[in-house]
Design a protein around this motif. Structure first.
Motif, PDB file in Angstrom:
ATOM      1  N   ARG A 748       0.852  -1.184   0.000  1.00 24.42           N
ATOM      2  CA  ARG A 748       0.000   0.000   0.000  1.00 24.42           C
ATOM      3  C   ARG A 748       0.888   1.235   0.000  1.00 24.42           C
ATOM      4  N   HIS A 749       0.913   1.933  -1.111  1.00 20.38           N
ATOM      5  CA  HIS A 749       1.730   3.142  -1.226  1.00 20.38           C
ATOM      6  C   HIS A 749       0.950   4.312  -0.641  1.00 20.38           C
ATOM      7  N   ALA A 750       1.524   4.995   0.328  1.00 16.98           N
ATOM      8  CA  ALA A 750       0.798   6.034   1.060  1.00 16.98           C
ATOM      9  C   ALA A 750       1.788   7.008   1.682  1.00 16.98           C
ATOM     10  N   VAL A 751       1.268   8.119   2.183  1.00 16.75           N
ATOM     11  CA  VAL A 751       2.084   9.014   3.005  1.00 16.75           C
ATOM     12  C   VAL A 751       1.905   8.587   4.452  1.00 16.75           C
ATOM     13  N   TRP A 752       3.009   8.275   5.111  1.00 14.99           N
ATOM     14  CA  TRP A 752       2.988   7.894   6.518  1.00 14.99           C
ATOM     15  C   TRP A 752       2.987   9.173   7.356  1.00 14.99           C
ATOM     16  N   ARG A 818       0.540   9.188  -8.761  1.00 14.77           N
ATOM     17  CA  ARG A 818       1.028   7.843  -8.432  1.00 14.77           C
ATOM     18  C   ARG A 818       1.879   7.834  -7.169  1.00 14.77           C
ATOM     19  N   GLY A 819       2.569   8.920  -6.895  1.00 12.22           N
ATOM     20  CA  GLY A 819       3.178   9.010  -5.576  1.00 12.22           C
ATOM     21  C   GLY A 819       4.678   8.983  -5.494  1.00 12.22           C
ATOM     22  N   THR A 820       5.416   9.588  -6.443  1.00 15.28           N
ATOM     23  CA  THR A 820       6.861   9.652  -6.277  1.00 15.28           C
ATOM     24  C   THR A 820       7.227  10.732  -5.267  1.00 15.28           C
ATOM     25  N   PRO A 821       8.029  10.422  -4.268  1.00 20.35           N
ATOM     26  CA  PRO A 821       8.454  11.467  -3.329  1.00 20.35           C
ATOM     27  C   PRO A 821       9.402  12.463  -3.965  1.00 20.35           C
ATOM     28  N   ASN A 822      10.022  12.083  -5.083  1.00 11.94           N
ATOM     29  CA  ASN A 822      11.026  12.952  -5.696  1.00 11.94           C
ATOM     30  C   ASN A 822      10.442  14.244  -6.247  1.00 11.94           C
ATOM     31  N   ILE A 823       9.141  14.276  -6.463  1.00 10.41           N
ATOM     32  CA  ILE A 823       8.528  15.530  -6.931  1.00 10.41           C
ATOM     33  C   ILE A 823       8.501  16.566  -5.815  1.00 10.41           C
ATOM     34  N   LEU A 824       8.663  16.116  -4.565  1.00 16.35           N
ATOM     35  CA  LEU A 824       8.574  17.005  -3.405  1.00 16.35           C
ATOM     36  C   LEU A 824       9.929  17.515  -2.938  1.00 16.35           C
ATOM     37  N   LEU A 825      11.006  16.959  -3.467  1.00 17.60           N
ATOM     38  CA  LEU A 825      12.337  17.190  -2.907  1.00 17.60           C
ATOM     39  C   LEU A 825      13.135  18.204  -3.707  1.00 17.60           C
ATOM     40  N   ASP A 826      13.817  19.087  -2.993  1.00 17.51           N
ATOM     41  CA  ASP A 826      14.710  20.064  -3.606  1.00 17.51           C
ATOM     42  C   ASP A 826      16.021  19.373  -3.976  1.00 17.51           C
ATOM     43  N   ASP A 827      16.746  19.941  -4.940  1.00 18.53           N
ATOM     44  CA  ASP A 827      18.058  19.392  -5.292  1.00 18.53           C
ATOM     45  C   ASP A 827      19.159  20.415  -5.070  1.00 18.53           C
ATOM     46  N   GLY A 828      18.865  21.489  -4.326  1.00 14.53           N
ATOM     47  CA  GLY A 828      19.837  22.563  -4.145  1.00 14.53           C
ATOM     48  C   GLY A 828      20.878  22.271  -3.090  1.00 14.53           C
ATOM     49  N   HIS A 829      22.095  22.769  -3.288  1.00 15.10           N
ATOM     50  CA  HIS A 829      23.198  22.577  -2.342  1.00 15.10           C
ATOM     51  C   HIS A 829      23.878  23.889  -1.970  1.00 15.10           C
ATOM     52  N   LEU A 830      24.276  24.641  -3.000  1.00 15.74           N
ATOM     53  CA  LEU A 830      25.105  25.817  -2.764  1.00 15.74           C
ATOM     54  C   LEU A 830      24.441  26.760  -1.767  1.00 15.74           C
ATOM     55  N   PRO A 831      25.252  27.415  -0.888  1.00 22.02           N
ATOM     56  CA  PRO A 831      26.714  27.515  -0.932  1.00 22.02           C
ATOM     57  C   PRO A 831      27.460  26.305  -0.364  1.00 22.02           C
ATOM     58  N   HIS A 832      26.749  25.305   0.138  1.00 19.45           N
ATOM     59  CA  HIS A 832      27.401  24.090   0.638  1.00 19.45           C
ATOM     60  C   HIS A 832      27.948  23.300  -0.551  1.00 19.45           C
ATOM     61  N   ILE A 833      28.862  22.378  -0.276  1.00 24.60           N
ATOM     62  CA  ILE A 833      29.466  21.584  -1.341  1.00 24.60           C
ATOM     63  C   ILE A 833      28.425  20.739  -2.073  1.00 24.60           C
ATOM     64  N   LEU A 834      28.714  20.441  -3.332  1.00 22.54           N
ATOM     65  CA  LEU A 834      27.879  19.563  -4.132  1.00 22.54           C
ATOM     66  C   LEU A 834      28.238  18.106  -3.837  1.00 22.54           C
TER      67      LEU A 834
END
Length: 883
Positions: A748-752, A818-834
């Motif tokens: 069961r794919h869901a948000v916990w 369908r429920g990919t969590p990756n649509i919710l996640l940022d990919d930013g780093h700077l000024p921290h290291i990549l």
């Protein structure tokens, strides 16, 4: 009075005879049913199984997969593990597949299986265009012509191949001869640990993986039995670590190894294995580690002998001063200081530190999930320093806590020789492999003069200021690559903007297919044909980590369905059109498609026979006579015993040599490399402190560690739940999300969400919810559970991105159904290291409607084929609904 026993005995005898006849009838019927059946063995090294190459015993009849049985190579015809404790120590265990390994039949026979080459009509991207069937000739001619065109217009760095361009490798099969393509530094799984390993331990996994360094930080599974205390920090091996290492962890617990789980979720591993569960706020691990270090320093729970021999003293003292409040900030990092940050009571932290500091050896496994956050490198580094303080980083039963997987191999396997020309072109390393999305987002601005070269290099992790720069206009997809990284909206928009993409896909409704102009039907590697596998694996597959005392041969399986063809045949046909086939695949140059698999098998037979003729190898493996090809195929698992298990850095430590290739040659608590280099001009292209600190100097304000995905970032006011994206036992990354066995029947794919947070939002278990962040939104059912600590949420990794086709704010292609969590996640780093692949973020959850039969009980329909774009493309691909 006569007894009734004789009559009863007669009646029983007659009944037994009838039962015997019935049993024999069942046996005879089963035997008849299996006449003409063939058995072959293969492995299942699909996406995500990096601890093992499980063994599948497959039954085939009339080119149909009848059954998949577990490995029976230790106990013949029996998958039980009853070989005795001594044999388990020696690694004599059967490599049994998990539920996903047993479910491949549904992938092969899926209604959505792609069986023909397809061409897109219209634009790329979800909700745009549709596919029509074309011939192989048209597909191959078009692909080759477009490759020539893009190389001519944009140079050799205009073509990107998605098949794991990590560890400075390039996945493009024709690169060496057609002189195009490029590689990347870094990788996905251990990306959050890489900075700590390189800057503080001097461990370069690229060198280890290529054999240029024997400073391997991994451990063999049976070394876990040497541990007295096992700490699973962010680790859920029962679910997330397939293969023997997880099995050995469970055995070690049964035999008395005390286990502590530190995790915001009450995981299956916590339930099954833990003597203690310590819930912690996501992203605050560093605060607890600093408090543990403070107790170790204050109570002198330090392995002075190890520290004196292997630790740089200046850095050790520098970090001690910081932890003890003698540094610039003047704050003593006590358990009382850490408690309100990480929500772990001070008494718990202190007693944990004392247990940890007085037990030896300790296997502290700080797992990938915790480190793959914004600034998660600091907590990963701190875990390595804790293990160094206590002498647990390089000893039997210990753990390095970063890339725990690489170990030396024990069994020499055959190697097929395809007589390939070595080639003269070495693909350059151009970027960090987790920055592809950023390349696609900003390369047009750079090449058209709206972005400076310096900024472009910083955004993509360009390794040097002299490295060439990419202008990607063709992506070659070998898997569901578009779906599996953070910031899906940004990623899909960039991938759809290129001039021409193509690739191999399994299903018509795979999200990455939406990004292609041509899709080719992919074979299911382990069950169809005899192609090679990624990272140079051939059909002789060794467990890549954990248990490398065996290999198995992946034998000839099913014939290809429909118009599916060997990938090697496809690449050879493209190589012919590019004029390099005589160098790429000379042995197969004149083989027609109908005899392709036969020719591949002949090369593997030759490789085996050359291997079996090596008397030294035969003697090492204990063969009294040379095995024949037929004998080998009947029992194709070759195993040797583990004399004493490998532990981290064992090879170097036992030679008395330092495995720590830092400037000082020792473990550096404060990195001398960081102190002497401008990290913004290194390949990391960002800032990092020389040692792990809670408040980096480059973070503005006084909010503490204001990471993009942490509780102390200002945007927590709008997005108050800290979401993690754990992997599932039913997914290998996104493989199996379309498999009915793995989707409808057991998962069961869901948000916990915790009961406290659900009640505050008026959410009941099974309600339909909107989960959203500043990067996108998804519709999911709610799983209300006290397995989640308040203030947190979880959406499992692996779901496919499929939309309603209606763009909106923050949703370039529409809401994900369908429920990919990756649509919710940022990919930013700077000024921290990549470097780190982000797998966590801040979200909010709100109720949309009550759960009902359609919304709650029918996940496959609601989040599967109902997405407007995918359903429309699917119907059109079958010739329906054309305009």
């Amino acid at each position: 009075m006569r007894t009734a026993y004789p009559t009863a005995r007669l009646r029983g005898s007659k009944q037994q005879k009838e039962e015997s006849v019935d049993k024999q009838g069942i046996i005879d019927a089963s035997r008849a049913k299996r006449e003409g059946e063939r058995i072959f063995y293969t492995s299942c090294p699909a996406n995500g199984c990096w601890d093992s190459a499980c063994v599948l015993k497959c039954h085939v009849k009339d080119n149909k997969l009848i059954a998949i049985e577990p490995d029976d190579s230790v106990n013949a015809n029996d998958s039980r593990e009853d070989c005795g404790w001594e044999n388990i120590w020696k690694g004599n265990v059967q490599m049994r597949p998990c539920a996903m390994g047993h479910s491949w039949k549904k992938e092969i026979e899926a209604e959505t299986r792609l069986l023909h080459p397809m061409k897109r009509v219209g634009e790329k991207g979800p909700g745009k265009g549709y596919f029509v069937q074309i011939s192989w000739e048209e597909a191959l001619d078009t692909i080759a012509d477009k490759m020539k065109e893009i190389k001519a217009k944009y140079g050799p760095y205009g073509i990107f191949h998605s098949q794991y361009p990590s560890f400075e490798k390039n996945g493009f099969p024709l690169a060496a001869w057609w002189e195009a393509g490029f590689g990347a530094w870094g990788e996905h799984s251990t990306s959050g640990h890489a900075a700590g390993e390189m800057l503080h331990l001097g461990v370069d996994l690229t060198k280890v993986a290529s054999g240029r360094s024997d400073a391997s930080p991994g451990f063999e599974a049976s070394d876990i039995f040497n541990s007295k205390l096992f700490i699973m920090w962010g680790m859920d091996p029962v679910v997330a670590w397939f293969g023997p290492t997880s099995y050995y962890m469970q055995l070690a617990h049964e035999y008395g190894c005390k286990t502590i789980v530190i995790d915001p979720r009450y995981t299956q591993s916590a339930e099954i294995l833990a003597d203690q569960w310590i819930p912690i706020r996501p992203g605050t691990d560093l605060a607890m580690m600093l408090a543990i270090a403070q107790v170790l320093y204050e109570e002198d729970l330090i392995d002075h002998k190890f520290v004196d021999e292997w630790v740089d003293k200046a850095g050790f003292e520098e970090w001690r001063a910081y932890v003890m409040g003698e540094g610039e900030d003047g704050i003593k990092k006590t358990p009382e200081w850490a408690a309100p940050i990480c929500a772990v009571p001070a008494e718990t932290i202190r007693e944990f530190a004392r247990l940890y500091g007085t037990t030896k050896p300790v296997h502290l496994q700080y797992f990938y999930s915790c480190a793959k956050r914004h600034m998660g490198d600091y907590s990963a580094i701190a875990s390595m320093l804790l293990q160094s303080m206590t002498g647990n980083i390089a000893c039997p039963g210990g753990c390095e806590t970063g890339a725990c997987l690489p170990t030396p191999g024990r069994v020499p396997a055959p190697r097929a020789d395809w007589h390939r020309d070595p080639g003269n072109y070495k693909p350059p390393v151009l970027f960090n492999n987790n920055c592809l999305t950023e390349i696609l987002a900003c390369q047009k601005d750079y090449w058209e003069g709206r972005m400076s070269e310096s900024e472009f290099r910083h955004r993509i992790g360009s390794p040097t200021n002299d490295s060439p720069l990419p202008n990607i206009q063709m992506i070659i997809f070998e898997n569901n690559y578009g779906n599996n990284h953070s910031n899906v909206n940004k990623r899909f928009a960039g991938m759809a903007s290129t001039e021409f993409n193509w690739g191999f896909q399994w299903h018509l409704n795979q999200p990455t297919a939406e990004l292609c102009d041509i899709i080719l039907p992919a074979p299911i590697w382990q069950l169809e044909g005899m192609d090679e596998y990624m990272y140079g694996h051939q059909r002789f597959v060794s467990g890549p980590n954990g248990m490398r005392n065996y290999f198995t041969f992946c034998g000839r399986g099913l014939d290809f369905p429909g118009e599916v063809r060997s990938k090697e045949w496809v690449w050879t046909e493209i190589a012919k059109r590019l004029g390099v086939a005589d160098k790429y695949n000379p042995r197969m140059l004149d083989v027609d498609v109908d005899h392709w698999v036969d020719a591949q098998e002949a090369v593997y037979k030759e490789a085996f026979e050359n291997w079996a003729n090596n008397e030294t190898i035969m003697a090492y493996l204990g063969y009294e006579k040379r095995p024949t090809w037929e004998e080998f195929n009947a029992h194709p698992v070759i195993r040797t015993e583990i004399d004493s298990p490998y532990y981290p850095f064992r090879t170097r430590i036992e030679r008395g040599e330092s495995p720590f290739e830092t400037p000082s040659g020792k473990i550096e608590f404060s990195s001398n490399y960081v102190k002497t280099h401008d990290m913004t001009e290194s390949r990391w292209r960002g800032q990092i402190e020389p040692m792990p600190v809670w408040s980096p100097s480059y973070v503005e304000g006084d909010i503490g560690s204001a990471s993009n995905d942490g509780f102390y970032n200002p945007k927590v006011k709008k997005y108050p739940l800290s979401m993690v994206s754990p992997v599932s036992i039913y997914r290998q990354h996104s493989s199996n999300d379309n498999n009915p066995f793995m989707r409808e029947d057991c998962y069961r794919h869901a948000v916990w969400i915790s009961g406290v947070d659900a009640q505050a939002r008026g959410i009941k278990d099974g309600d339909i919810c909107r989960v959203y962040s500043d990067r996108g939104e998804v519709e999911l059912t709610a799983y209300v559970t006290n397995r989640m600590m308040p203030g947190t949420a979880a959406v499992h990794h692996g779901a496919w991105f499929q939309t309603d086709g209606t763009p909106a704010e923050c949703n370039t292609f529409g809401e994900d159904l369908r429920g990919t969590p990756n649509i919710l996640l940022d990919d930013g780093h700077l000024p921290h290291i990549l470097g780190a692949l982000i797998t966590a973020g801040l979200v909010e959850v709100e109720k949309l409607r009550d759960g009902d039969a359609e919304g709650f009980g029918n996940e496959a329909e609601r989040g599967g084929m109902r997405g407007a774009s995918v359903a429309l493309n699917y119907r059109r691909s079958l010739g329906e609904g054309k305009e």
